[in-house]
Design an enzyme around this catalytic site. Structure first.
Site, short mmCIF file in Angstrom:
data_model
loop_
_atom_site.label_atom_id
_atom_site.label_comp_id
_atom_site.label_asym_id
_atom_site.label_seq_id
_atom_site.Cartn_x
_atom_site.Cartn_y
_atom_site.Cartn_z
N ASP A 207 -56.18 -15.01 1.97
CA ASP A 207 -54.45 -14.48 2.02
C ASP A 207 -53.87 -15.88 2.01
O ASP A 207 -52.78 -16.00 1.23
CB ASP A 207 -54.23 -13.51 3.11
CG ASP A 207 -54.58 -13.98 4.21
OD1 ASP A 207 -55.29 -14.83 4.77
OD2 ASP A 207 -54.21 -13.11 5.39
N PHE B 89 -43.18 -17.79 9.23
CA PHE B 89 -44.32 -16.73 9.49
C PHE B 89 -44.28 -15.37 8.50
O PHE B 89 -42.97 -14.99 8.48
CB PHE B 89 -44.31 -16.23 10.59
CG PHE B 89 -45.63 -15.60 11.14
CD1 PHE B 89 -46.74 -15.97 11.24
CD2 PHE B 89 -45.50 -14.02 11.19
CE1 PHE B 89 -48.03 -15.28 11.31
CE2 PHE B 89 -46.53 -13.19 11.47
CZ PHE B 89 -47.86 -13.67 11.42
N VAL B 90 -45.08 -15.16 7.42
CA VAL B 90 -44.79 -14.16 6.28
C VAL B 90 -45.76 -13.03 6.43
O VAL B 90 -46.61 -13.21 7.44
CB VAL B 90 -45.11 -14.76 5.05
CG1 VAL B 90 -43.96 -15.78 4.65
CG2 VAL B 90 -46.34 -15.43 4.85
N ARG C 225 -48.95 -4.72 6.61
CA ARG C 225 -49.75 -5.22 5.60
C ARG C 225 -49.48 -4.40 4.51
O ARG C 225 -50.00 -4.68 3.16
CB ARG C 225 -51.34 -4.83 6.15
CG ARG C 225 -51.76 -5.74 7.29
CD ARG C 225 -53.43 -5.56 7.22
NE ARG C 225 -53.92 -6.06 8.71
CZ ARG C 225 -54.44 -7.11 8.68
NH1 ARG C 225 -54.08 -8.28 7.76
NH2 ARG C 225 -54.88 -7.77 9.78
N ASP D 200 -53.10 -22.11 6.58
CA ASP D 200 -52.16 -22.58 7.19
C ASP D 200 -52.62 -23.86 7.81
O ASP D 200 -52.34 -24.81 7.01
CB ASP D 200 -51.85 -21.60 8.48
CG ASP D 200 -50.77 -21.99 9.64
OD1 ASP D 200 -49.95 -22.82 9.21
OD2 ASP D 200 -50.89 -21.23 10.47
N GLY E 136 -56.87 -9.69 5.87
CA GLY E 136 -55.50 -10.10 5.27
C GLY E 136 -55.73 -9.99 3.54
O GLY E 136 -54.68 -10.13 2.95
P1 5GP Z 1 -55.58 -21.48 9.47
O1 5GP Z 1 -56.89 -21.50 9.96
O2 5GP Z 1 -55.69 -21.97 8.08
O3 5GP Z 1 -54.65 -22.02 10.37
O4 5GP Z 1 -55.06 -19.92 9.48
C1 5GP Z 1 -55.30 -18.95 8.64
C2 5GP Z 1 -55.11 -17.64 9.34
O5 5GP Z 1 -53.80 -17.40 10.06
C3 5GP Z 1 -54.73 -16.64 7.99
O6 5GP Z 1 -56.07 -16.17 7.30
C4 5GP Z 1 -53.75 -15.60 8.64
O7 5GP Z 1 -54.47 -14.52 9.38
C5 5GP Z 1 -53.04 -16.33 9.70
N1 5GP Z 1 -51.69 -16.89 9.26
C6 5GP Z 1 -51.36 -18.28 9.03
N2 5GP Z 1 -50.18 -18.22 9.03
C7 5GP Z 1 -49.76 -17.05 8.71
C8 5GP Z 1 -48.44 -16.17 8.37
O8 5GP Z 1 -47.53 -17.02 7.74
N3 5GP Z 1 -48.51 -14.90 8.32
C9 5GP Z 1 -49.46 -14.26 8.70
N4 5GP Z 1 -49.45 -12.84 8.79
N5 5GP Z 1 -50.90 -14.73 9.02
C10 5GP Z 1 -50.70 -16.31 9.08
#
Ligand code: 5GP
Length: 178
Positions: free
Chosen positions: A99, A151-152, A164, A102, A43
């Site tokens: 990237d 979700f982006v 991507r 979340d 990402g």
């Molecule tokens: P976290 O561990 O913070 O919940 O998740 C991080 C990972 O979830 C990011 O590196 C990404 O791969 C994925 N992710 C979380 N939100 C999004 C989103 O809105 N779009 C995309 N494409 N990936 C996301």
């Protein structure tokens, strides 16, 4: 691809301006420190290649890949290292390029892992942050933009490994993933 996007959140010009600002700040903060910039695959690849070209001090790069055991648009928080770094981080100044944050679980895992390598310093540079979705306390040192819980995709971010290569960041239409 474009027809799958509900709303464009940040266009090319807006992203470019933000990256110049972040690069300027990093250039000041890391002057003479020769940092190791670690991009988190896949990402962060697009963000990484743009940001390093805006940092005006000598640096080295490396990459790390995590696999998160989740499905679709939700991450499970269970993370493993799929590709490790090759650089010895001991006494180096490390900047992690991610990237999006979340829940923050991936970044928390990553920081704990990298801290074991005894870096001189460890900072985070994140393109997108979803503050309302955090489940753990995460400190972001350099941040691009804050967004809501939508979700982006685009500018490195995928859905099912697609989108991507979009040059902008947009909200994916719900019917694509629901
Ligand atoms: P976290 O561990 O913070 O919940 O998740 C991080 C990972 O979830 C990011 O590196 C990404 O791969 C994925 N992710 C979380 N939100 C999004 C989103 O809105 N779009 C995309 N494409 N990936 C996301």
């Amino acid at each position: 691809m474009n027809s799958d996007i509900a709303t464009v959140l940040f266009n090319e010009g807006t992203i470019e301006k933000k990256i110049r600002e972040l690069g300027h700040q990093l250039s000041i903060d890391y002057e003479g420190k020769e940092p190791v910039v670690i991009g988190i695959l896949n990402g962060a690849v697009v963000f990484m290649t743009d940001i390093i070209r805006n940092i005006r001090t000598s640096l080295t790069i490396d990459f790390l890949s995590l696999s998160s055991y989740g499905s679709g648009t939700k991450s499970s928080g269970i993370v493993k290292i799929r590709k490790d770094i090759d650089t010895n981080l001991e006494n180096r100044h490390v900047i992690v390029i991610e990237d999006i944050v979340d829940t923050g679980l991936s970044l928390k895992y990553l920081l704990e892992y990298l801290n074991k390598h005894k870096p001189a310093s460890l900072k985070t540079c994140i393109l997108l942050d979803k503050p309302k979705a955090h489940k753990v306390d995460i400190h972001i040192d350099y941040k691009g933009f804050e967004i809501g819980n939508e979700f982006v995709v685009g500018y490195g971010l995928d859905f099912d490994e697609k989108y991507r290569n979009l040059p902008y960041i947009g909200i994916l239409k719900k019917e694509i993933y629901s």
